[in-house]
Design an enzyme around this catalytic site. Structure first.
Site, PDB file in Angstrom:
ATOM      1  N   CYS A 129      41.402   7.875  12.785  1.00 10.87           N
ATOM      2  CA  CYS A 129      42.332   8.402  11.792  1.00 10.87           C
ATOM      3  C   CYS A 129      43.622   8.830  12.498  1.00 10.87           C
ATOM      4  CB  CYS A 129      41.717   9.583  11.058  1.00 10.87           C
ATOM      5  SG  CYS A 129      42.860  10.387   9.908  1.00 10.87           S
TER       6      CYS A 129
ATOM      7  N   GLY B 249      16.753   4.103 -10.334  1.00  9.28           N
ATOM      8  CA  GLY B 249      17.322   2.765 -10.246  1.00  9.28           C
ATOM      9  C   GLY B 249      17.309   1.976 -11.535  1.00  9.28           C
TER      10      GLY B 249
ATOM     11  N   CYS C  52      39.673  15.184   6.000  1.00 10.18           N
ATOM     12  CA  CYS C  52      40.720  15.000   7.004  1.00 10.18           C
ATOM     13  C   CYS C  52      41.519  16.294   7.191  1.00 10.18           C
ATOM     14  CB  CYS C  52      41.642  13.858   6.578  1.00 10.18           C
ATOM     15  SG  CYS C  52      42.887  13.406   7.813  1.00 10.18           S
TER      16      CYS C  52
ATOM     17  N   CYS D 168      43.814  12.999  11.870  1.00 11.64           N
ATOM     18  CA  CYS D 168      42.882  13.970  12.445  1.00 11.64           C
ATOM     19  C   CYS D 168      42.147  13.432  13.661  1.00 11.64           C
ATOM     20  CB  CYS D 168      41.868  14.434  11.402  1.00 11.64           C
ATOM     21  SG  CYS D 168      40.666  13.167  10.916  1.00 11.64           S
TER      22      CYS D 168
END
Length: 641
Positions: free
Chosen positions: A282, A72, A309, A285
């Site tokens: 979607c 980080g 997808c 799909c």
């Protein structure tokens, strides 16, 4: 159960699209021409050309290793200008070129798409200049360079995910100073970030931050998850793969190594949420457990990850495993969102109170002890003092020309007592207060607080970060100018939230109740609790500053000219407020003022300062009715006119 997300950025993710949004707008420059030449050479079978020399690669690798060792933390590196088109992410590209080898396989994602112009050209460029293989299949790749998404496919120990970072600094929205951002990271001072989240909830009932959502990495550094959406944030926590973030413009690299805790910043009673559009799937799909984007048709969505997808449609994806790892437990729950109503303090008598700071040691009569404080502006230090002071009528050293603003000032204050420090402008009284609180470094003297190791430690000798932390819950200040003690861009409640979150409060509703209680006590209308402080009058700003100072019940309160600059009627109201607050709290207060009426109204004992020295001290009533020093007599005479 219908579970899905929708990101409303408007970026289309229709499978098979030949370009990502905006890609065609990139101008044809000498940089893109140079890249085209490199790719053409690679396609023709020429030996790989080098975009980064070995010295640059070594420097970037060292920065990456440091970043992995300190999760980080933003590691600076000597970024060089890269001959890449706009939107290609020079920082991410440099990291990829430095860590990839000929035995690796590279995949590039741009806005979730790996078949667009940018993604395709970058993939060809990286493969052509490093000798690596290339693929659009996440399962075959070892290095994935991404802008906007973590792949929906599970990543493992064999993967390195490199992010093209647009804005690496999570504090950019709350602090413009680069140096101050660095200090805040070093001191774990993230209260301003918490306030930004608090203000977001106040305005919207939820935290609306999307890309760049702040997270705490490894329990230490706050990091921006730019460029990925909230949907991908949970996938950084205890990830199997290495995450490397490259920001070319800011010349920073940071990392989340495998098996690292990554926790979204969120209040205990306002849960973290991922993006969600109820009922969305979607259109290609049928998936409802993926990150979705608006497909361009009203009410229709498509998978952001076009590779996933296509594989779902082809039956080449483990959809059951994907559903198990999808962040469906973090879908929005309207019932868990924050309430918008302003709290009524009368309805919440059990508001949690801050734990009081440790009291003084047994037999100790003071909460604050100041011993021999001195401040010299200029050369000489103690050697500049001779020849200055009231008896000489000057604060300018005849030996060095330095200004002796204050010298040999000593006093103590007991709990429940208020000490006044009075003098004309330039007498050194405010300088003493700034030295005590740490706004100015003292030339000489010691300051002890009963709440810090029983008063055995000189707080002026403590590190600056520790002294700043003491101002959260041990020693609070009310300044003459409210802008010095408040963030005028933030609401009244948000300013109090800043003090409470710095003290460790993490309950949004508890913070709201405490802020409402304090604002009600200082007579700020609760209807204005969520208004920015810059819209308040001077007197109301001062009341908010007093409320903020008292938020954590500090045992020591310092007030520097608290009514100067206010209209007479407003000043009288603030004085009445301070008088009642000091009477009801067991606080040790120091009140600095040039106005004897303020000192007489608020204090028990008083020091009189002239030209940087104390010329008289005693009970405030006694000094007012029977002043001995000629200077005090003049001050009293002026107050009586």
């Amino acid at each position: 159960m219908t579970t899905t997300t929708a990101h409303t950025s408007g970026a289309s993710a229709t499978p098979g699209a030949s370009a990502t949004p905006g890609a065609s707008a990139a101008p044809a420059t000498s940089a893109t021409s140079a890249i085209g030449a490199l790719v053409a050479e690679a396609d023709a079978g020429a030996p790989p050309a080098q975009l980064l020399d070995e010295d640059a690669k070594r420097e970037i690798r060292r920065a990456c290793l440091t970043a992995v060792c300190v999760p980080g933390y933003q590691v600076p590196f000597g970024s060089r200008e890269m001959p890449v088109a706009r939107g290609w992410g020079s920082g991410g590209l440099q990291v990829t070129l430095a860590v990839i080898g000929a035995e690796d396989t590279v995949k590039v994602i741009d806005q979730g798409d790996d078949a667009g112009v940018n993604a395709t050209n970058l993939r060809r460029l990286i493969a052509g200049t490093t000798g690596s293989a290339e693929s659009a299949d996440t399962r075959k790749a070892t290095v994935v360079q991404t802008r906007h998404r973590v792949p929906e496919e599970a990543l493992g120990a064999q993967h390195v995910l490199v992010y093209q970072v647009p804005v690496p600094e999570p504090l950019r929205g709350v602090q413009k100073s680069v140096a101050e951002c660095a200090r805040m990271h070093a001191e774990d001072d993230y209260s301003a970030m918490w306030v930004s989240l608090y203000e977001d909830i106040v305005r919207n009932g939820m935290i609306t931050a999307s890309t760049g959502y702040p997270v705490l990495v490894g329990g230490r550094y706050v990091m921006a998850t730019s460029p990925v959406p909230r949907w991908d944030v949970p996938r950084l926590h205890q990830a199997e793969h290495v995450n490397l973030f490259g920001a070319g413009r800011e010349k920073r690299i940071y990392a989340v190594p495998p098996h690292t805790d990554v926790r979204p910043l969120t209040f205990d009673d306002v849960p973290f949420e991922v993006e969600h559009a109820p009922g969305a799937r979607c259109r290609f799909c049928g998936s409802d457990d993926v990150f979705l984007v608006d497909s361009g048709t009203s009410g229709d969505f498509a998978c952001s990850d076009t590779e996933w997808c296509a594989r779902v449609r082809d039956g080449d994806a483990d959809t059951a495993a994907h559903r198990r790892r999808a962040p469906l437990a973090l879908l929005p729950d309207p019932a868990a969102r924050a309430r918008h109503a302003t709290p009524d303090p009368a309805e919440h008598p059990a508001t949690p109170r801050p734990a009081p700071a440790p009291g003084q040691a047994p037999g100790q009569a003071w909460a604050l002890h100041v011993d021999g404080i001195g401040k010299v502006h200029g050369a000489g230090g103690a050697a500049a003092v001779p020849g200055t002071g009231p008896e000489h009528g000057t604060a300018i050293s005849p030996a060095t020309g330095a200004v002796v603003a204050a010298w040999d000032i000593s006093f103590d204050v007991a709990p429940g007592e208020a000490l006044g420090v009075i003098g004309e402008s330039g007498s050194g009284k405010s300088t003493v207060l700034r030295c005590v609180v740490g706004d100015e470094p003292a030339t000489a003297g010691r300051v002890r607080l009963a709440g810090v190791e029983g008063g055995a430690v000189d707080v002026l000798a403590l590190p600056a970060a520790v002294r700043r932390a003491l101002r959260v819950d041990t020693m609070a200040v009310v300044y003459q100018d409210p802008a010095a003690g408040l963030d005028l861009r933030v609401s009244a409640g948000g300013n109090i939230a800043e003090r409470l979150t710095a003290a460790g409060w993490r309950g949004y509703h508890a913070i709201r109740r405490r802020a409402a209680e304090l604002l009600d006590r200082v007579e700020v209308p609760l209807a204005r609790m969520d208004d920015p402080v810059h819209t308040f009058s001077g007197g109301m700003r001062q009341r908010v500053q007093i409320a903020k100072a008292l938020a954590t019940e500090p045992p020591v309160l310092l007030l520097d000219e608290p009514t100067t600059g206010l209209d007479a009627s407003v000043a009288a109201g603030v004085l009445d407020l301070l008088r009642s607050l000091l009477a009801e709290r067991d606080v040790a207060a120091v009140v600095v003022s040039h106005d004897f009426s303020v000192i007489e109204a608020l204090t028990d004992r008083t020091l009189v300062m002239q030209t940087g020295r104390v010329v008289e001290r005693g009970l405030t009533d006694q000094l007012f009715h029977d002043p001995h020093h000629p200077y005090t007599q003049r001050l009293v005479a002026a107050a009586r006119r």
